[in-house]
Write a protein that holds these residues in place. Structure first.
Motif, PDB file in Angstrom:
ATOM      1  N   ALA A 191      39.833  45.588  40.327  1.00 10.96           N
ATOM      2  CA  ALA A 191      40.906  44.778  41.083  1.00 10.96           C
ATOM      3  C   ALA A 191      41.653  45.957  41.691  1.00 10.96           C
ATOM      4  CB  ALA A 191      41.675  44.008  40.229  1.00 10.96           C
ATOM      5  N   SER A 209      36.819  43.165  36.267  1.00  8.83           N
ATOM      6  CA  SER A 209      36.466  42.027  36.133  1.00  8.83           C
ATOM      7  C   SER A 209      34.949  41.632  36.390  1.00  8.83           C
ATOM      8  CB  SER A 209      37.487  40.852  36.902  1.00  8.83           C
ATOM      9  OG  SER A 209      37.494  41.079  38.236  1.00  8.83           O
ATOM     10  N   LYS A 368      40.322  40.670  44.217  1.00 12.17           N
ATOM     11  CA  LYS A 368      39.212  41.024  43.538  1.00 12.17           C
ATOM     12  C   LYS A 368      37.934  40.752  44.374  1.00 12.17           C
ATOM     13  CE  LYS A 368      40.391  39.230  38.818  1.00 12.17           C
ATOM     14  NZ  LYS A 368      40.044  38.312  37.888  1.00 12.17           N
TER      15      LYS A 368
END
Ligand code: UTP
Length: 472
Positions: A191, A209, A368
């Motif tokens: 991110a 992520s 993201k």
């Protein structure tokens, strides 16, 4: 060059040297954890995303958008033969081991707010079977029915991999041969903050992520899935999401229509519940099927009607696909995969050096990046869409409460079980809102469709109000 020097050099090259700002204060273990995280970062892709503003959805030319051709749930008279022969083809492909099941279970499940991987969530209305167990029992049923051993590819992410494997082990793979369950971990993306800097979640951890369900395609190549499938003779992956307890992990009609029409990637659609329902919309642009996310669909198109007053774009995506192995091989063969990246503003925890602590922000503070599997559809030379009834195939567990929650999924499982029983001639008492008055659960080991249920019922059960009826 030492690992840390090499990674520091790369990070510096891409303007991300701050990742090492706490290096001097870290223990050996922390240093090694940080290096592991940094090693997972694809700096070149990230830099491209940041510099080209890639990931911003291009404007939609409404004049080019049509409804795609859709195979209806019920065939018309002149499609009867086509559907009958498709079912035969699908059954043959299953029996000859040409179909593998694949679930994507790498998501973070933030909306559900459940600590463990979502597949381990107990969902069935009486026995509290988990999502993974329901899918496994469906696969066991298909194995028995077609005399095959369907391999099951389970995509995880760094957060879900270890607990998912441990869960399968604890439950002995729910009766599946462990050699037929193949776990593979997807890739990650970091991110970034509003200045394009990668966020640190702590002095020794990067805010990483999973790179979206579209990341499954590259992971299939990089983590040996394509090779394993080839070795087994698997030609088609039956793709589904971990959050949908009503999904059939492999449907003969769908498989047969896909194979007989020489489609490379096919999809299941359900009629939309309302114009603005939060699902992807199947459209046709220049003759190619593709999905437009609800958030990207202009209101005028969402509300557009046909001459007879019906909704123009009525095919909602339920994230159930068939994808040819050869298609994934060709998409991922040349190194980079050309799926577009999507950017999303999210709340991402970050390390606050002044307070010396990790902070959970109240509002979105980061971007993201994710790839979506349905972006592979328009790259296919041929792609078909089959409509199914929502009540038969789709009730996702997304939120802790309200729509698409465990409560609605359980309700829909009971509704489907009740309607199957009624189709077999069993009386099911219903209240004034037409909801079944009893809690009913049918084990997938016993029946995964009305036909199987009907053959398995020696006598018709009498269902009392407020009773729990579990058909084992
Ligand atoms: P969702 O988009 O609903 O995301 O994923 P999620 O992570 O499960 O839930 P939220 O948004 O954090 O609440 C749809 C499906 O795609 C999988 C999920 O596991 C789910 O089966 N998925 C999503 C992945 O496997 N990897 C990803 O990177 C993202």
């Amino acid at each position: 060059m030492k690992r840390d020097d090499h990674l520091r050099q790369t990070a510096t090259e891409f303007g991300q040297q701050h990742l090492f700002q706490y290096w001097e204060s870290l223990s050996d273990d922390q240093r090694s954890a940080l290096l592991d995280d940094i090693e997972h970062i694809d700096f070149a892709t990230l830099s491209k995303l940041l510099s080209e503003k890639v990931g911003e959805t291009p404007p939609i030319d409404e004049s080019k958008i049509d409804a795609p051709p859709v195979y209806p749930h019920r065939p018309s008279d002149d499609q009867l033969e086509l559907y009958a022969s498709a079912i035969k083809t699908g059954e043959m492909m299953l029996a000859s081991g040409k179909v593998g099941a694949m679930v994507v279970a790498g998501g973070q499940g933030t909306r559900l707010g459940f600590d463990a991987p979502k597949g381990t969530f107990p969902i069935s209305p009486i026995k509290s079977k988990t999502l993974f167990q329901l899918f496994a029992e469906n696969i066991l049923n298909l194995n028995n029915t077609f005399g095959c051993k369907i391999p099951w590819y389970v995509m995880t992410s760094s957060a879900t991999d270890a607990p998912t494997r441990a869960f399968f082990e604890e439950y002995n793979n729910f009766g599946l041969d462990p050699g037929d369950v193949y776990f593979f971990e997807q890739g990650v993306m970091p991110a970034v903050d509003d200045h394009g800097k990668i966020i640190l979640a702590s002095p020794h951890a990067v805010a990483l992520s999973p790179n979206g369900h579209g990341g499954s395609l590259l992971a299939m190549r990089d983590r040996g899935v394509l090779e394993d499938a080839k070795r087994r003779g698997v030609e088609i992956f039956s793709y589904f999401q971990v959050d949908n307890p009503l999904v059939s992990p492999a449907d003969p009609l769908f498989i047969g229509l896909h194979a007989n029409s020489e489609s490379q990637m096919s999809s299941i659609a359900v009629p939309k519940a309302d114009d603005l329902e939060k699902v992807g919309n199947f459209v046709s642009i220049d003759g190619r099927v593709q999905v437009i996310e609800y958030s990207d669909l202009p209101d005028s198109l969402a509300h557009a009607k046909n001459a007879d007053g019906s909704r123009k774009l009525n095919a909602g995506s339920v994230a159930i696909h068939l994808i040819n192995r050869s298609y994934v091989e060709s998409l991922t063969g040349g190194g980079e995969l050309s799926l577009p990246w999507h950017r999303a503003r999210k709340k991402v925890e970050y390390y606050d050096a002044i307070a010396s602590t990790t902070v959970q922000p109240d509002s979105p503070n980061a971007t993201k990046f994710e790839m979506f599997i349905f972006d592979a559809i328009p790259l296919a030379t041929k792609s078909i869409v089959l409509e199914q009834r929502r009540e038969d195939c789709f009730s996702p567990v997304k939120n802790a409460e309200g729509v698409d929650s465990p409560a609605t999924a359980r309700r829909d499982m009971i509704r489907r079980a009740a309607s199957w029983l009624e189709s077999c001639g069993v009386d099911v008492l219903r209240n004034s809102k037409k909801e079944p008055q009893a809690t009913i659960e049918i084990s997938p080991l016993r029946a995964i469709n009305v036909k199987q249920l009907s053959t398995s019922l020696q006598t018709k059960p009498k269902i009392k109000t407020n009773e729990e009826l579990y058909l084992e």
